[in-house]
Design a protein around this motif. Structure first.
Motif, mmCIF file in Angstrom:
data_model
loop_
_atom_site.group_PDB
_atom_site.id
_atom_site.type_symbol
_atom_site.label_atom_id
_atom_site.label_comp_id
_atom_site.label_asym_id
_atom_site.label_seq_id
_atom_site.Cartn_x
_atom_site.Cartn_y
_atom_site.Cartn_z
ATOM 1 N N ASP A 1 0.799 -1.223 0.000
ATOM 2 C CA ASP A 1 0.000 0.000 0.000
ATOM 3 C C ASP A 1 0.834 1.277 0.000
ATOM 4 O O ASP A 1 0.396 2.305 -0.474
ATOM 5 C CB ASP A 1 -0.934 0.031 1.214
ATOM 6 C CG ASP A 1 -2.111 -0.905 1.034
ATOM 7 O OD1 ASP A 1 -2.386 -1.314 -0.112
ATOM 8 O OD2 ASP A 1 -2.749 -1.244 2.047
ATOM 9 N N ARG B 1 -0.426 4.322 -2.204
ATOM 10 C CA ARG B 1 -1.099 3.644 -3.322
ATOM 11 C C ARG B 1 -2.323 4.416 -3.774
ATOM 12 O O ARG B 1 -2.681 4.431 -4.940
ATOM 13 C CB ARG B 1 -1.475 2.238 -2.883
ATOM 14 C CG ARG B 1 -2.038 1.403 -3.958
ATOM 15 C CD ARG B 1 -2.274 0.027 -3.434
ATOM 16 N NE ARG B 1 -2.599 -0.865 -4.521
ATOM 17 C CZ ARG B 1 -2.857 -2.121 -4.366
ATOM 18 N NH1 ARG B 1 -2.814 -2.662 -3.184
ATOM 19 N NH2 ARG B 1 -3.134 -2.873 -5.383
ATOM 20 N N TYR B 2 -2.980 5.046 -2.847
ATOM 21 C CA TYR B 2 -4.265 5.682 -3.163
ATOM 22 C C TYR B 2 -4.104 7.105 -3.566
ATOM 23 O O TYR B 2 -3.325 7.847 -3.257
ATOM 24 C CB TYR B 2 -5.208 5.571 -1.951
ATOM 25 C CG TYR B 2 -5.365 4.138 -1.504
ATOM 26 C CD1 TYR B 2 -6.075 3.248 -2.280
ATOM 27 C CD2 TYR B 2 -4.763 3.681 -0.345
ATOM 28 C CE1 TYR B 2 -6.211 1.928 -1.878
ATOM 29 C CE2 TYR B 2 -4.910 2.378 0.055
ATOM 30 C CZ TYR B 2 -5.622 1.507 -0.706
ATOM 31 O OH TYR B 2 -5.764 0.202 -0.327
#
Length: 139
Positions: A114, A138-139
């Motif tokens: 992540d 990741r976002y």
């Protein structure tokens, strides 16, 4: 005919010698990079916030950095580079590694994938200097 065979054998031996010398030189440069980069306290400090343990573990599944496990210590702080997957989930995985004569980059991802961190490194006066550290989500 026998001169041709002897010449061929000598040629193969000479090429093998030069290939092994080149490989040794390349491995020596990588070893110097690994020691200077992971022996840098700013690398340890940039990684320590991801996991609460004292030792930072880097999992090198493809053996891009090292062929055997290696531990580097900075004032009682350790960075361990492992070639066997750690038992716990508190480690970084080598996602990408590039090394050439004067530039290097290394991307480390957390074990869950992540988060990660990207390092850009430059060689100046025979010493590897960190140019940029970029944390990634990741976002």
């Amino acid at each position: 005919m026998s001169r041709t065979i002897i010449f061929s054998i000598v040629t193969v031996v000479i090429l093998s010698f030069f290939t092994s010398c080149f490989s040794f030189k390349k491995n020596g440069k990588k070893e110097q990079f690994i020691t200077q980069f992971f022996g840098n306290e700013s690398v340890y400090n940039s990684l320590k916030d991801y996991y609460s343990q004292k030792d930072i573990i880097i999992y090198d599944s493809k053996k891009e950095l090292v062929n055997t496990p290696k531990t580097l210590e900075i004032d009682l702080k350790r960075i361990k580079i492992e070639t066997i997957k750690p038992l716990n989930d508190n480690y970084f995985k080598v996602y990408k590694f590039n090394l050439n004569e004067s530039l290097a980059s290394i991307v480390l991802a957390t074990s869950d994938g992540d988060k990660g961190i990207i390092y850009y490194i430059e060689k100046r006066n025979n010493k590897w200097i960190i140019m940029n550290i970029i944390p990634k989500n990741r976002y």
